[in-house]
Design a protein around this motif. Structure first.
Motif, PDB file in Angstrom:
ATOM      1  N   ILE A  27       0.843  -1.189   0.000  1.00  0.00           N
ATOM      2  CA  ILE A  27       0.000   0.000   0.000  1.00  0.00           C
ATOM      3  C   ILE A  27       0.879   1.239   0.000  1.00  0.00           C
ATOM      4  O   ILE A  27       2.048   1.200   0.403  1.00  0.00           O
ATOM      5  CB  ILE A  27      -0.967  -0.003   1.222  1.00  0.00           C
ATOM      6  N   THR A  61      -0.376   7.229  -4.504  1.00  0.00           N
ATOM      7  CA  THR A  61      -0.294   7.066  -5.955  1.00  0.00           C
ATOM      8  C   THR A  61       1.104   7.433  -6.456  1.00  0.00           C
ATOM      9  O   THR A  61       1.657   8.461  -6.080  1.00  0.00           O
ATOM     10  CB  THR A  61      -1.340   7.972  -6.651  1.00  0.00           C
ATOM     11  N   SER A 103       2.671  -0.882  -8.206  1.00  0.00           N
ATOM     12  CA  SER A 103       2.512  -1.726  -9.397  1.00  0.00           C
ATOM     13  C   SER A 103       3.861  -2.115  -9.975  1.00  0.00           C
ATOM     14  O   SER A 103       4.024  -3.213 -10.528  1.00  0.00           O
ATOM     15  CB  SER A 103       1.677  -1.000 -10.455  1.00  0.00           C
ATOM     16  N   GLN A 118      -4.163  -4.348 -12.976  1.00  0.00           N
ATOM     17  CA  GLN A 118      -4.929  -3.248 -12.395  1.00  0.00           C
ATOM     18  C   GLN A 118      -6.198  -2.982 -13.202  1.00  0.00           C
ATOM     19  O   GLN A 118      -7.257  -2.735 -12.652  1.00  0.00           O
ATOM     20  CB  GLN A 118      -4.050  -1.993 -12.361  1.00  0.00           C
ATOM     21  N   ASP A 145      -3.101  -6.731  -8.625  1.00  0.00           N
ATOM     22  CA  ASP A 145      -2.693  -5.329  -8.751  1.00  0.00           C
ATOM     23  C   ASP A 145      -3.921  -4.426  -8.631  1.00  0.00           C
ATOM     24  O   ASP A 145      -4.534  -4.060  -9.632  1.00  0.00           O
ATOM     25  CB  ASP A 145      -1.990  -5.114 -10.101  1.00  0.00           C
ATOM     26  N   ASP A 146      -4.260  -4.088  -7.377  1.00  0.00           N
ATOM     27  CA  ASP A 146      -5.435  -3.250  -7.106  1.00  0.00           C
ATOM     28  C   ASP A 146      -6.653  -3.806  -7.837  1.00  0.00           C
ATOM     29  O   ASP A 146      -7.400  -3.078  -8.497  1.00  0.00           O
ATOM     30  CB  ASP A 146      -5.158  -1.811  -7.538  1.00  0.00           C
ATOM     31  N   SER A 153     -10.692  -2.866  -6.696  1.00  0.00           N
ATOM     32  CA  SER A 153     -11.107  -1.457  -6.604  1.00  0.00           C
ATOM     33  C   SER A 153     -12.519  -1.226  -7.100  1.00  0.00           C
ATOM     34  O   SER A 153     -13.194  -0.298  -6.656  1.00  0.00           O
ATOM     35  CB  SER A 153     -10.127  -0.573  -7.396  1.00  0.00           C
ATOM     36  N   ALA A 200      -3.010  -2.583  -3.131  1.00  0.00           N
ATOM     37  CA  ALA A 200      -4.326  -2.024  -2.839  1.00  0.00           C
ATOM     38  C   ALA A 200      -4.225  -0.549  -2.507  1.00  0.00           C
ATOM     39  O   ALA A 200      -3.182  -0.053  -2.064  1.00  0.00           O
ATOM     40  CB  ALA A 200      -4.975  -2.783  -1.689  1.00  0.00           C
ATOM     41  N   GLN A 201      -5.344   0.128  -2.738  1.00  0.00           N
ATOM     42  CA  GLN A 201      -5.480   1.521  -2.338  1.00  0.00           C
ATOM     43  C   GLN A 201      -6.308   1.627  -1.060  1.00  0.00           C
ATOM     44  O   GLN A 201      -6.125   2.544  -0.273  1.00  0.00           O
ATOM     45  CB  GLN A 201      -6.177   2.318  -3.462  1.00  0.00           C
TER      46      GLN A 201
END
Length: 717
Positions: A502, A505, A510, A551, A630-631, A634, A661-662
């Motif tokens: 985590i 951005t 990634s 992603q 990869d996220d 979401s 993850a975000q």
């Protein structure tokens, strides 16, 4: 051009066959003007009499000709004839060269004899009687012949040949020949030969077309395969060097250019020098004395082509770049049309497309305008050459040095030579573009891959892979970048545990994930799989151990079943299990065709959440040793996210799971959480541990969770 020749060289047998067929076609094409000349000169003007050597001759006429010939030539003439049953003499089967030899020394004696008989001086019988009586000797007869020849003035070979044929015609009429039928037979015979030659030429042209098309199609197929096979092995570095739009252009438009020019090279460019050289040889054999006109024609064409090519070549090279740009703009607009509409940017994008389109149009218009001058200029040259030939040829005909048929044949041969250069010129318009296209194709094919398999892979004999991934002081810098994207990253993702990454951005989350399947190779340090450096493993084996969910979910045109079972050899039970774990079973069952429901290109007929769940199901169906997400959660709502992670936890008990993850809610229960900040590790631990000593993680948690949620999770408030 050299690269295109290299492609053709891969089909040597077909190219040799095409060359031989073109030689046959050219020989047939070059023989037709001579047949036409024979029909005009011999068939029409000379009544079908091909040589000034009678096929049949009366005994008196033969004796008379022998009297006018020296001893050696007399013996040759007598050997050429045999006496027939009717008391006359017939020509033995002589070859063309022997007939031409006879014609060479018989022409003047025949003209002299016909003149003497026409003027009533004496005939062959009179000369023979005088010789037998001793009134004249052989030498005196030959001297008399020479005197008669001098009295006729300076006659050209053409006029002598024509007058000799008149005597042959008179001889035939004396023998009772129907000269009308004789002429018709010659015309039909020569016309039949022309027809046969034309049919052979047509068949050769058809076979050349078939073989050339086959060769060019194979070249196109081979190049597309090579480019595709090369591109699918490209790492991220190579993909960034060539844009997607450019690779599409190179795989389609550029290969099409090479394929089209390959056909023209085999059908026209290869034929042009054959017909051109053959035409020059034929022209030299006509002995018209107008060969200098050919030199003027060829020189004019070369000068014209040189000027036009020097002007247009730079523009042709620029044109391919402009096509790339137009494809890039088109692709961006089409893929982002929903965003464009949402921001009301239609007019701006229309203007951007119009700009790229107009730039290409201007370049194409310039080259087209310049090259459009070529055909009128060529036609002007051809018409001027024709006028020159007719003008000087008519003077030759008037002086008796040239026959009408020979002049017509000369015009035809000249046009064939000019047309050969015209064919080369027409194709030369396309050669620059094809040359640039071939260079662009070779640039892709010859690009060295930065990520390759080792000579002796570490995984050749190893079995029982567990899937433990370890980063050992890993740093990575993107090609052309000034600084590292990540630096000094170290952690271990063990089987049966979930490792979460985590951070804010752009911190490199990634990037860390993309290094594991070797989409890029590390700049420093190393990544290991069960202790083996992944750079020492084969890419296939490494990626067989990994289930990767990008992603942005990627689906392929086909069905739900084909997308989930993309790995291959997936049973129906495995499909259903993967869909159930990925929480995709509900919306799949709602569809009429269930797993056979169609998926459009890019998955445009399913929602973002459905696309993401199908991508997750695809990774689960593979049953890998390492899961990379990869996220990938979401687009899921909280309830679906929780249910999916619970089902996934049961499925991945023996596999290593790495999640980018975000949302903190997605990774709260991870066995270890790696916090990244500006490409470096800011903290590693569980949620509770990080909330106690990692300030960066605390900031992320407080921005996403309420005070109550933090307290419930055991975090620091």
């Amino acid at each position: 051009m050299g690269k295109i020749m290299k492609y053709l060289g891969e089909h040597k047998a077909s190219v040799v066959a095409i060359f031989l067929l073109l030689v046959v076609q050219a020989l047939c094409d070059l023989s037709l003007p001579q047949y036409m000349s024979d029909i005009v000169d011999i068939g029409i003007q000379q009544g079908g009499i091909a040589y000034a050597v009678p096929e049949k001759i009366r005994a008196d006429t033969l004796e008379g000709l022998c009297l006018l010939l020296p001893e050696q030539e007399e013996r040759t003439l007598r050997d050429a004839y045999r006496k027939t049953d009717d008391g006359n003499y017939g020509l033995t089967g002589l070859e063309k060269e022997e007939l031409e030899e006879l014609e060479a020394f018989l022409g003047m004696p025949m003209v002299v004899m016909s003149s003497m008989e026409a003027e009533g001086e004496m005939g062959a019988s009179d000369l023979k009687a005088m010789l037998n009586s001793g009134q004249m000797t052989k030498e005196q007869v030959l001297q008399a012949e020479k005197a008669a020849e001098e009295g006729m003035g300076d006659l050209s070979e053409s006029i002598i040949s024509q007058r000799a044929r008149l005597m042959v015609k008179a001889e035939y009429e004396a023998l009772g020949y129907d000269m009308g039928a004789y002429q018709s037979r010659y015309m039909l015979r020569t016309g039949g030969k022309m027809l046969a030659v034309s049919i052979v030429m047509m068949l050769a042209a058809i076979l050349v077309g078939l073989l050339a098309s086959r060769v060019s199609a194979n070249i196109g197929m081979t190049l597309r395969s090579r480019v595709f096979n090369k591109v699918v092995r490209f790492s991220g570095c190579e993909m960034e060097r060539f844009s997607t739009a450019s690779l599409i252009t190179r795989s389609t438009n550029d290969i099409q250019q090479v394929q089209m020019v390959s056909v023209l090279l085999l059908r026209m460019i290869l034929y042009a020098p054959i017909i051109g050289v053959g035409g020059v040889v034929k022209v030299s054999n006509t002995k018209t004395g107008m060969g200098w006109i050919i030199g003027i024609a060829v020189g004019s064409i070369i000068l014209l082509v040189g000027v036009l090519m020097s002007v247009t070549m730079p523009k042709f090279k620029k044109m391919q770049t402009l096509v790339d740009r137009l494809n890039l703009v088109s692709r961006e607009i089409l893929t982002g049309v929903s965003v464009i509409r949402a921001f009301s940017r239609e007019q701006f994008e229309e203007e951007r497309f119009a700009g790229a389109n107009k730039d290409l149009m201007k370049t194409q218009l310039f080259t087209s305008r310049v090259m459009s001058m070529m055909m009128p200029a060529m036609m002007l040259i051809m018409n001027c050459i024709t006028v020159m030939i007719v003008w000087f040829g008519a003077q030759g005909v008037d002086m008796g040095n040239l026959q009408v048929g020979d002049m017509m044949a000369f015009i035809t041969y000249t046009m064939q030579i000019v047309m050969a250069f015209l064919m080369i010129t027409m194709v030369s318009v396309m050669l620059p573009r094809a040359g640039v296209a071939a260079d662009r194709i070779e640039e892709v094919i010859c690009t060295e891959e930065t990520i390759t398999d080792p000579a002796n892979p570490a995984d050749e004999l190893k079995e029982g892979w567990r899937g433990e991934v370890a980063f050992e002081d890993v740093s990575f810098r993107y090609p052309g970048a000034d600084e590292d994207a990540i630096c000094h990253i170290s952690f271990v993702a063990k089987p049966g545990q979930t490792t979460a990454i985590i951070g804010s951005t752009g911190c490199g989350k990634s990037t860390v994930l993309n290094l594991i399947p070797r989409f890029y190779d590390v700049t420093a340090g190393r990544i290991t799989m069960d202790g083996a450096d992944i750079r020492q493993m084969s890419q296939k084996k490494l990626r067989d151990l990994i289930g990767y969910v990008p992603q942005k979910g990627v689906l392929f045109s086909g069905t739900i079943a084909s997308n989930i079972g993309f790995v291959g050899n997936v049973s129906e039970e495995q499909l259903e299990e993967a869909a159930r774990i990925a929480q995709a079973e509900e919306f799949i069952q709602a569809k009429e065709e269930r797993f056979e429901s169609p998926i459009a290109q890019g998955g445009t007929n399913v929602s973002g959440g459905q696309k993401q769940r199908l991508s997750i199901a695809r990774a689960i169906a593979k049953n890998p040793k390492v899961y990379l997400f990869d996220d990938s959660f979401s687009a899921l709502d909280y309830r679906t996210d929780v249910a999916l992670r619970k089902a996934l936890g049961e499925k991945t008990r023996e596999a290593a799971v790495i999640i980018v993850a975000q949302r903190i809610s997605t990774i709260l229960h991870a066995d270890q959480i790696i916090v990244l900040e500006d490409g470096e590790v800011a903290g590693i631990g569980t949620h509770r541990e990080l909330m106690e000593h990692c300030e960066t993680y605390q900031e992320i948690a407080r921005s996403q969770l309420s005070e109550k949620e933090l307290a419930d999770q055991g975090g620091v408030s």
